[in-house]
Design a protein around this motif. Structure first.
Motif, short mmCIF file in Angstrom:
data_model
loop_
_atom_site.label_atom_id
_atom_site.label_comp_id
_atom_site.label_asym_id
_atom_site.label_seq_id
_atom_site.Cartn_x
_atom_site.Cartn_y
_atom_site.Cartn_z
N ASP A 1 0.83 -1.20 0.00
CA ASP A 1 0.00 0.00 0.00
C ASP A 1 0.87 1.26 0.00
OD1 ASP A 1 -2.30 -1.51 0.04
OD2 ASP A 1 -2.56 -1.39 2.21
N GLU A 2 1.99 1.20 0.71
CA GLU A 2 2.88 2.36 0.76
C GLU A 2 3.39 2.72 -0.63
OE1 GLU A 2 3.05 -0.26 2.81
OE2 GLU A 2 2.24 0.77 4.59
N TYR A 3 3.77 1.71 -1.41
CA TYR A 3 4.21 1.98 -2.78
C TYR A 3 3.06 2.52 -3.62
CZ TYR A 3 8.96 0.12 -2.59
OH TYR A 3 10.29 -0.07 -2.32
N ALA A 4 1.86 1.98 -3.43
CA ALA A 4 0.71 2.50 -4.18
C ALA A 4 0.49 3.97 -3.88
CB ALA A 4 -0.53 1.68 -3.85
N ARG A 5 0.65 4.36 -2.61
CA ARG A 5 0.50 5.78 -2.27
C ARG A 5 1.59 6.62 -2.92
NH1 ARG A 5 -0.54 3.33 2.79
NH2 ARG A 5 -2.78 3.42 3.28
#
Length: 706
Positions: free
Chosen positions: A215-219
């Motif tokens: 999720d961090e990379y998606a953000r």
């Protein structure tokens, strides 16, 4: 050429029975991690350009429709709505008021006066919704399987899964959407269809970030730029790709065809890596279920692409190609074998192990010298150790080692036998390049095994039993069974590494010439006893009407060039001109068969330039027949090659003269090093054949003759 002139619906009008490209209308970055298109139906052919209804914008990783409905791993569907279409999952749209472009996908729903524009980024997108009605929202659903985990405030979060992961840890695509207008309500329409309504507004911006890692990379991948800035960025990236070759010609339709093929040549393989906070590439290892450093790519079948795509990259793609090769090495290190058909991990599809040709070609052309030892290691692993699961590498290697061919009780035995021999030769090329003389000699000898499949009594490659006897009841037009997507007519000449040796099996040039004249002049007849039904490749051969040379499928790409080996290049020149002029266009039915991950597009590009990589793994390109008045080829080493064609008119169907930097050449080929250093390559066409143009005593590379 500007990318705005490209219509992504090129080659998308198809049926199961007849392919005119079997392509998808992708919007996205070159080699993108995600592509975007609209979905018009729910089967394998989920887009048709004549459909007037659509089911939503589809975030897709589809490698080919032949991968099936579950082949589009980790995909997401988003259908915008306004008041009149609220609650509907399939709505009308106006194709003539919509934009289908690699940099922008804009769909007009007239009933709602709703226009949705999508601008792609490397790892996400920006969507802009404008409507007369202030009651707008999205219906999110999943062509495969997924879930919305959050839809509140100005955030929508969820994931989509990869299904049917055999021997791997499935991928999970996380996606996060930041909305300019808060979510007002959420309800389930049908199982798997979630309706998300926004607070009243006639103008809504959605910013999408995705990641296969976290999720961090998606953000991190949620775009912050304006719509205009993002469009300018993706336009500049695409124009840099398209203008690697600049074309001038008096036929504007022909120019459009060329650039649609340039666009398609840079879609695959797709990125499967992301950049960490320090700007270094990282990817998800589907075999160990952990994140590793380095590049990774997917959606590529080497049986198709080895013949044309990677030789093209070796000429003009200096930035991405070394990364792609490193990605294939990472697939080998993590999956155990050099890949055959990546989607997303290696599924082992199609015969042979033709990545070996890619690796040999890259070695000869010094694309990534630091990886060459690993190339050889991986090639040898496939050539000596059969996969216990009988999927990866040379899945029939034990039989090949025992018999020197694949026995007839194995499906597609002839094509596997010939492709394994080609791989053996490719190993010898890399070994020789690395100074391993004994190993090179060993595999050159192994490469001659193709002779075991040649039946001199009938003059064709024929399946052979474990008892060493050729299979009875042979017919050269019988498709399937012992052959892959063809019959013996299309398969017999699948020894590009040793055409001279094949000529000797025929008893000399005269007999060989007689056979390849018959190859072209025979009617495109076939029977389907091996398949039990007509496959689309057979239908295309009949429909295209170029004898037994089926330009609609990869095994025939090199067949016109066989005449160069018997000093008759002028036999093929009208054929190539007719094929390229009649079988390709810039429209919805733009191809004579499956385009397949850039392979047919790259074939067209090579033929357009007047030369072709007949045998990847050698440094030679055989002269054919140029199509365009003038081309500027921006080579990967920074040099510019100018190609000109004099008397480039429809009635001039023969190559009368070839000059390199003003000097006449009589060789029927040009080498890679010559291409990389030549400034001017000038063709002159003629009304009648010129047998003196090429010297009959100069013959292209063959294993037997070297």
């Amino acid at each position: 050429m500007d990318i705005s002139s490209i219509d992504t619906r090129h080659g998308t009008s198809n049926t199961y029975e007849l392919s005119r490209g079997n392509s998808f209308p992708f919007t996205g970055y070159p080699f993108g991690m995600n592509y975007f298109a609209i979905e018009t139906t729910d089967d394998n052919w989920w887009f048709h350009p004549e459909a007037a209804h659509y089911r939503g914008f589809r975030l897709t990783h589809q490698p080919t429709m032949w991968a099936g409905t579950k082949g589009d791993f980790a995909s997401v569907r988003m259908l915008p709505f306004a008041g009149r279409t609220k609650g509907l999952t399939d709505v009308p749209y106006a194709p003539h008021l919509s934009t289908f472009n690699p940099t922008k996908l804009s769909i007009m729903q007239k009933n709602d006066h709703l226009n949705t524009t999508l601008i792609p980024t490397e790892y996400g997108a920006l969507c802009h919704l404008r409507a007369a009605d202030s009651h707008m929202g999205l219906i999110i659903s999943f062509p495969t399987e997924g879930e919305i985990t959050k839809a509140e405030g100005n955030v929508i979060e969820g994931y989509s899964l990869q299904l049917n992961a055999e021997g791997t840890v499935p991928l999970k695509l996380r996606f996060i959407i930041r909305t300019s207008v808060p979510v007002a309500s959420v309800r389930e329409l049908d199982p798997g269809f979630l309706e998300i309504s926004f607070e009243d507004s006639t103008d809504i911006t959605l910013r999408l970030g995705t990641s296969f890692i976290s999720d961090e990379y998606a953000r991190m991948h949620i775009p912050s730029q304006t719509e205009t800035e993002l469009l300018e960025e993706v336009t500049a990236v695409w124009n840099a790709k398209l203008n690697k070759i600049e074309v001038q010609d008096n036929d504007s339709e022909r120019v459009a065809t060329f650039y649609h093929n340039m666009w398609r040549a840079f879609l695959y393989p797709m990125k499967l890596y992301e950049m960490d906070e320090s700007g270094m590439p990282v990817h998800y290892d589907m075999h160990a279920g952990i994140v590793r450093s380095g590049y990774l790519y997917t959606n590529n079948g080497f049986w198709d692409t080895a013949r044309t795509v990677y030789p093209l990259y070796s000429l003009i793609e200096g930035d991405e190609y070394p990364k792609i090769l490193e990605g294939f090495v990472n697939s080998y290190k993590e999956g155990g074998y050099m890949p055959k058909w990546l989607s997303p991990a290696d599924g082992g599809g199609m015969p042979g192990n033709l990545i070996d040709a890619v690796l040999a070609d890259a070695t000869i052309k010094s694309v990534t010298p630091a990886l060459e030892e690993t190339f050889l290691e991986g090639m040898l692993h496939s050539a000596t150790i059969q996969d216990p699961g009988n999927r990866l590498g040379r899945k029939f290697q034990n039989d090949y080692a025992e018999y020197g061919y694949i026995p007839a009780d194995v499906p597609e035995s002839v094509n596997n036998s010939l492709d394994y021999a080609y791989s053996d030769w490719a190993i010898s090329v890399v070994a020789e390049h690395l100074g391993k003389k004994e190993l090179a000699a060993e595999y050159r000898e192994k490469a001659l095994s193709y002779r075991n499949s040649f039946d001199k009594e009938v003059g064709f490659m024929v399946a052979k039993g474990r008892d060493g006897k050729f299979k009875s009841g042979f017919s050269p037009i019988s498709w399937g069974g012992d052959f892959t997507e063809g019959a013996s007519w299309q398969s017999t000449f699948q020894v590009p590494e040793d055409i001279q040796g094949l000529i000797e099996l025929y008893g000399g040039k005269s007999s060989f010439l007689k056979q390849i004249v018959q190859l072209a002049n025979s009617q495109p007849k076939y029977d389907v006893k091996g398949y039990g039904h007509i496959i689309h490749e057979a239908a295309e051969m009949e429909y295209n009407e170029f004898g037994q040379i089926n330009m609609g499928n990869q095994p025939s790409f090199h067949l016109p060039y066989l005449y160069a080996f018997v000093g008759k290049s002028y036999y093929m020149q009208p054929m190539i001109k007719q094929m390229m002029s009649r079988l390709f266009n810039a429209g919805w039915q733009g191809y004579p068969g499956d385009e397949d991950n850039g392979s047919m597009a790259s074939c067209y590009i090579f033929n357009s330039m007047g030369f072709y990589p007949f045998c990847p793994g050698t440094d030679q390109y055989l002269f054919g027949m140029p199509l365009y008045d003038r081309m500027l080829v921006h080579l990967k080493n920074g040099h510019v090659l100018e190609l000109t064609t004099t008397q480039n008119l429809p009635q001039y169907q023969f190559l009368d003269a070839v000059e390199l930097n003003g000097e006449v050449t009589h060789k029927p080929y040009i080498t890679h090093s010559e291409l990389m250093t030549t400034q001017h390559l000038d063709y002159t066409l003629g009304l009648v054949p010129n047998p003196e143009n090429f010297n009959e005593t100069i013959v292209p590379y063959s294993l037997t003759a070297h």
